[in-house]
Scaffold this active site. Sequence first.
Site, PDB file in Angstrom:
ATOM      1  N   ALA A   9     -10.669 -27.632 -39.953  1.00  0.00           N
ATOM      2  CA  ALA A   9     -10.726 -29.047 -39.581  1.00  0.00           C
ATOM      3  C   ALA A   9     -11.117 -29.290 -38.140  1.00  0.00           C
ATOM      4  O   ALA A   9     -11.175 -30.441 -37.694  1.00  0.00           O
ATOM      5  CB  ALA A   9      -9.371 -29.708 -39.857  1.00  0.00           C
ATOM      6  N   GLY A  12     -17.357 -29.762 -37.588  1.00  0.00           N
ATOM      7  CA  GLY A  12     -18.233 -29.948 -38.735  1.00  0.00           C
ATOM      8  C   GLY A  12     -17.682 -30.845 -39.823  1.00  0.00           C
ATOM      9  O   GLY A  12     -17.088 -31.900 -39.558  1.00  0.00           O
ATOM     10  N   GLY A  14     -15.157 -30.414 -41.847  1.00  0.00           N
ATOM     11  CA  GLY A  14     -13.706 -30.557 -41.841  1.00  0.00           C
ATOM     12  C   GLY A  14     -13.231 -31.629 -40.887  1.00  0.00           C
ATOM     13  O   GLY A  14     -12.370 -32.454 -41.229  1.00  0.00           O
ATOM     14  N   TYR A 157     -22.982 -14.386 -47.650  1.00  0.00           N
ATOM     15  CA  TYR A 157     -22.530 -15.779 -47.717  1.00  0.00           C
ATOM     16  C   TYR A 157     -22.690 -16.321 -49.139  1.00  0.00           C
ATOM     17  O   TYR A 157     -21.761 -16.924 -49.696  1.00  0.00           O
ATOM     18  CB  TYR A 157     -23.342 -16.615 -46.728  1.00  0.00           C
ATOM     19  CG  TYR A 157     -23.055 -18.098 -46.782  1.00  0.00           C
ATOM     20  CD1 TYR A 157     -22.000 -18.640 -46.056  1.00  0.00           C
ATOM     21  CD2 TYR A 157     -23.851 -18.958 -47.538  1.00  0.00           C
ATOM     22  CE1 TYR A 157     -21.737 -20.003 -46.091  1.00  0.00           C
ATOM     23  CE2 TYR A 157     -23.594 -20.315 -47.585  1.00  0.00           C
ATOM     24  CZ  TYR A 157     -22.537 -20.831 -46.856  1.00  0.00           C
ATOM     25  OH  TYR A 157     -22.282 -22.185 -46.898  1.00  0.00           O
TER      26      TYR A 157
END
Length: 266
Positions: A9, A12, A14, A157
């Site tokens: 958080a 970005g 979050g 990823y």
Amino acid sequence: MATVLITGASDGLGRALAEDLAAAGHRLLLHGRNPERLAQVAAATGGEVFIADFASLAEVRRLAADVAARHSRLDVLVNNAGVGFEVGSTSRETSADGHELRLAVNHLAPALLTEELLPLLRRSAPARIVNVASVGQQLFDFDDPQHERDFSQADAYCRSKLAMISHTAHLAARLAGTGVTVNALHPATFMATTMTKASGVDAQEPLEKGVAATRRLVDHPDLAAVTGAYFHSEEPSSPSDPLALDDAYTDRLAALTRRLIDASAV
């Protein structure tokens, strides 16, 4: 007003999601690993701070214990924290537990956090779990779970994000009838975030699009009973390979995930 735990958080998606949910009056539990940045988000949203590095599964366990100790209910868990990639990079990194880093942070950590918080989520039902995945997807290689052959950060990823979608389907089946739903989404493509900038790719879609898509899964009443689904932004979708949702595949991935997590607890 719901109590919502958002991982990752401090920046970005979050951070933007936290600001959006705070404006709607939700109570926020904010996870991050950068105390200074997280304190800024807390000051802006009134959220409660929880510090943990998802590259350590011991810290993930401590985070879950802290949340459960401080709160008697949890209405929504947003598994958003993650590690991105640098385009073209073949630099392989490992976590504190010796796992390939993207496997550890993007899949093992949220799987463990969710498992540890399930008793609290069940007691709080109806409750929701939202897994922030990606349209970048690649099937898991059970013969090379730590991605030691032909490594690239982008492939690692994509493997971790499709694993998260498979885990979502498996967990939804486990939780059927409990009042706890779990869904995954690709919020938006290469949003204007620090992660996108670090990847070496130009931003393609606005952060606001990703926030709106994620917010729907957090608190839209029409999605209260939806579970085991994958969304491309706000549209119902399917993962890149249908095998990712095959019961035998998800069972095998769940068993391996459990073994890797348990090995880190020794």
